[in-house]
Design a protein around this motif. Structure first.
Motif, PDB file in Angstrom:
ATOM      1  N   THR A 118       0.784  -1.231   0.000  1.00 32.35           N
ATOM      2  CA  THR A 118       0.000   0.000   0.000  1.00 32.35           C
ATOM      3  C   THR A 118       0.816   1.281   0.000  1.00 32.35           C
ATOM      4  O   THR A 118       0.280   2.334   0.260  1.00 32.35           O
ATOM      5  CB  THR A 118      -0.928   0.032   1.222  1.00 32.35           C
ATOM      6  OG1 THR A 118      -0.124  -0.077   2.400  1.00 32.35           O
ATOM      7  CG2 THR A 118      -1.927  -1.085   1.191  1.00 32.35           C
ATOM      8  N   LEU A 154      -2.436   1.059  -8.644  1.00 28.69           N
ATOM      9  CA  LEU A 154      -3.345   2.173  -8.451  1.00 28.69           C
ATOM     10  C   LEU A 154      -2.625   3.357  -7.845  1.00 28.69           C
ATOM     11  O   LEU A 154      -1.538   3.226  -7.297  1.00 28.69           O
ATOM     12  CB  LEU A 154      -4.491   1.770  -7.503  1.00 28.69           C
ATOM     13  CG  LEU A 154      -5.404   0.636  -7.937  1.00 28.69           C
ATOM     14  CD1 LEU A 154      -4.970  -0.664  -7.275  1.00 28.69           C
ATOM     15  CD2 LEU A 154      -6.846   0.946  -7.575  1.00 28.69           C
ATOM     16  N   HIS A 155      -3.274   4.509  -7.987  1.00 25.31           N
ATOM     17  CA  HIS A 155      -2.879   5.631  -7.153  1.00 25.31           C
ATOM     18  C   HIS A 155      -4.141   6.227  -6.564  1.00 25.31           C
ATOM     19  O   HIS A 155      -5.250   5.909  -6.964  1.00 25.31           O
ATOM     20  CB  HIS A 155      -2.021   6.650  -7.902  1.00 25.31           C
ATOM     21  CG  HIS A 155      -2.604   7.189  -9.158  1.00 25.31           C
ATOM     22  ND1 HIS A 155      -1.968   8.129  -9.921  1.00 25.31           N
ATOM     23  CD2 HIS A 155      -3.766   6.940  -9.813  1.00 25.31           C
ATOM     24  CE1 HIS A 155      -2.690   8.429 -10.978  1.00 25.31           C
ATOM     25  NE2 HIS A 155      -3.779   7.730 -10.936  1.00 25.31           N
ATOM     26  N   ARG A 156      -3.938   7.091  -5.584  1.00 20.08           N
ATOM     27  CA  ARG A 156      -5.073   7.475  -4.755  1.00 20.08           C
ATOM     28  C   ARG A 156      -4.934   8.915  -4.277  1.00 20.08           C
ATOM     29  O   ARG A 156      -3.864   9.377  -3.917  1.00 20.08           O
ATOM     30  CB  ARG A 156      -5.135   6.546  -3.532  1.00 20.08           C
ATOM     31  CG  ARG A 156      -6.175   6.920  -2.492  1.00 20.08           C
ATOM     32  CD  ARG A 156      -6.112   5.935  -1.338  1.00 20.08           C
ATOM     33  NE  ARG A 156      -7.021   6.318  -0.264  1.00 20.08           N
ATOM     34  CZ  ARG A 156      -8.302   5.965  -0.200  1.00 20.08           C
ATOM     35  NH1 ARG A 156      -8.815   5.222  -1.168  1.00 20.08           N
ATOM     36  NH2 ARG A 156      -9.060   6.359   0.796  1.00 20.08           N
ATOM     37  N   ASP A 161      -9.716   6.114  -5.600  1.00 25.41           N
ATOM     38  CA  ASP A 161      -8.694   5.254  -6.185  1.00 25.41           C
ATOM     39  C   ASP A 161      -8.864   5.252  -7.695  1.00 25.41           C
ATOM     40  O   ASP A 161      -9.978   5.326  -8.202  1.00 25.41           O
ATOM     41  CB  ASP A 161      -8.830   3.803  -5.699  1.00 25.41           C
ATOM     42  CG  ASP A 161      -8.268   3.603  -4.306  1.00 25.41           C
ATOM     43  OD1 ASP A 161      -7.427   4.400  -3.893  1.00 25.41           O
ATOM     44  OD2 ASP A 161      -8.682   2.644  -3.646  1.00 25.41           O
ATOM     45  N   GLN A 163      -7.197   2.999 -11.123  1.00 24.93           N
ATOM     46  CA  GLN A 163      -6.253   1.997 -11.600  1.00 24.93           C
ATOM     47  C   GLN A 163      -5.384   2.572 -12.693  1.00 24.93           C
ATOM     48  O   GLN A 163      -5.868   3.250 -13.608  1.00 24.93           O
ATOM     49  CB  GLN A 163      -6.990   0.764 -12.123  1.00 24.93           C
ATOM     50  CG  GLN A 163      -6.058  -0.379 -12.478  1.00 24.93           C
ATOM     51  CD  GLN A 163      -6.797  -1.684 -12.720  1.00 24.93           C
ATOM     52  OE1 GLN A 163      -7.963  -1.803 -12.389  1.00 24.93           O
ATOM     53  NE2 GLN A 163      -6.117  -2.653 -13.302  1.00 24.93           N
TER      54      GLN A 163
END
Length: 278
Positions: A118, A154-156, A161, A163
């Motif tokens: 994460t 992914l980034h957030r 979120d 993909q």
């Protein structure tokens, strides 16, 4: 090469004087110096501090959960992190454009699809342990030896979120430069670069300042960058890192030449430490 030396690199196509691109290299590292605010080479031989080659405040190892954590300093420099371990670096005012870079790989198998890696690169709260703001991670990979298994990159931004586009070559086990960036107004960009400087995994994400700076109703525009992970389930995947750098420029402001310089510097660093890139 002496500190602050500038070299002139030709631009693509015709290269009249006005089209030449000037890139300044940082002494003894090879990384792009323009806009470089912090550079941690992770080269200390002991302890839990990681010095800043630009002269700023050191980063520090954090182990939030004791079980399954196995921090190690790698031969010649670099670090290995597992479980709920990460390295925290000094906070910064994050309204203006910024880009975070690191390089490394995931080593070993993820034992179940529930293990989350994460925090390849991202942020944590400056007053607690949870991820906050923006980060880029991989999750849901059952086996690095079977890349067809479900995998996501992914980034957030907090609450959102997205993909990233599927990698042409999975970065598991293969060393990559990872970038996470904010343009100062509305867009996050993440990318995984291979040894040739090609972005194998990349994508934008719309993000409001509130998503970056608000957590549990509290707004705090100071973000604290991290590399490492906050795995809820740990089944064997270990993250290795070679360096961490922070710039006061958006990733979209980096030229293709500068990205190639970043990747070449990371590749040479890892190779010199006994971890050749592919």
């Amino acid at each position: 090469m002496a500190s602050g030396v500038s070299i002139i690199l030709p631009s693509a196509g015709f290269t009249p004087t006005f089209a030449q691109e000037e890139v300044t290299l940082l002494h003894a590292t090879g990384f792009v110096d323009r806009g470089l605010v912090a550079l941690h080479m992770l080269a200390e031989s002991s302890g839990a501090a990681f010095l800043d080659a630009k002269g700023g405040i050191a980063g520090n190892l954090d182990s939030i959960i004791n079980s399954n954590n196995a921090f190690a300093r790698l031969s010649g420099g670099g670090v290995s992190l597992s479980g709920a371990q990460f390295i925290s670096f000094p906070t910064y005012e994050a309204h203006a454009p910024w880009t975070l870079f690191t390089a490394g790989a995931i080593i070993g198998d993820v034992g179940s699809e529930f293990e989350k890696i994460t925090g390849f690169i991202g942020h944590r709260t400056s007053y607690g342990t949870a991820p906050k703001g923006a980060y880029c991670y991989g999750r849901g990979v059952e086996s690095w030896t079977s890349p067809a298994s479900a995998q996501y990159f992914l980034h957030r931004a907090d609450g959102t979120d997205a993909q990233l586009s599927a990698p042409s070559v999975p970065p598991a086990g293969n060393r990559r430069v990872i970038a996470l960036s904010y343009d100062g107004s509305s867009t996050l960009t993440s990318a995984f670069y291979n040894v040739s400087g090609v972005a194998e995994v990349t994508g934008p994400l719309s993000a409001t300042p509130a998503q970056l700076f608000t957590s549990s109703g509290t707004t705090n525009s100071m973000l604290q960058p991290i590399i490492g992970g906050l795995n809820d389930v740990f089944d064997g995947a270990i993250q290795q890192f070679e360096f961490f750098a922070r710039y006061n420029r958006a990733l979209t402001d980096f030229s293709a030449t500068e990205i190639q310089i970043q990747v070449a510097a990371a590749s040479q660093l890892g190779g010199a430490r006994g971890r050749a890139w592919s």
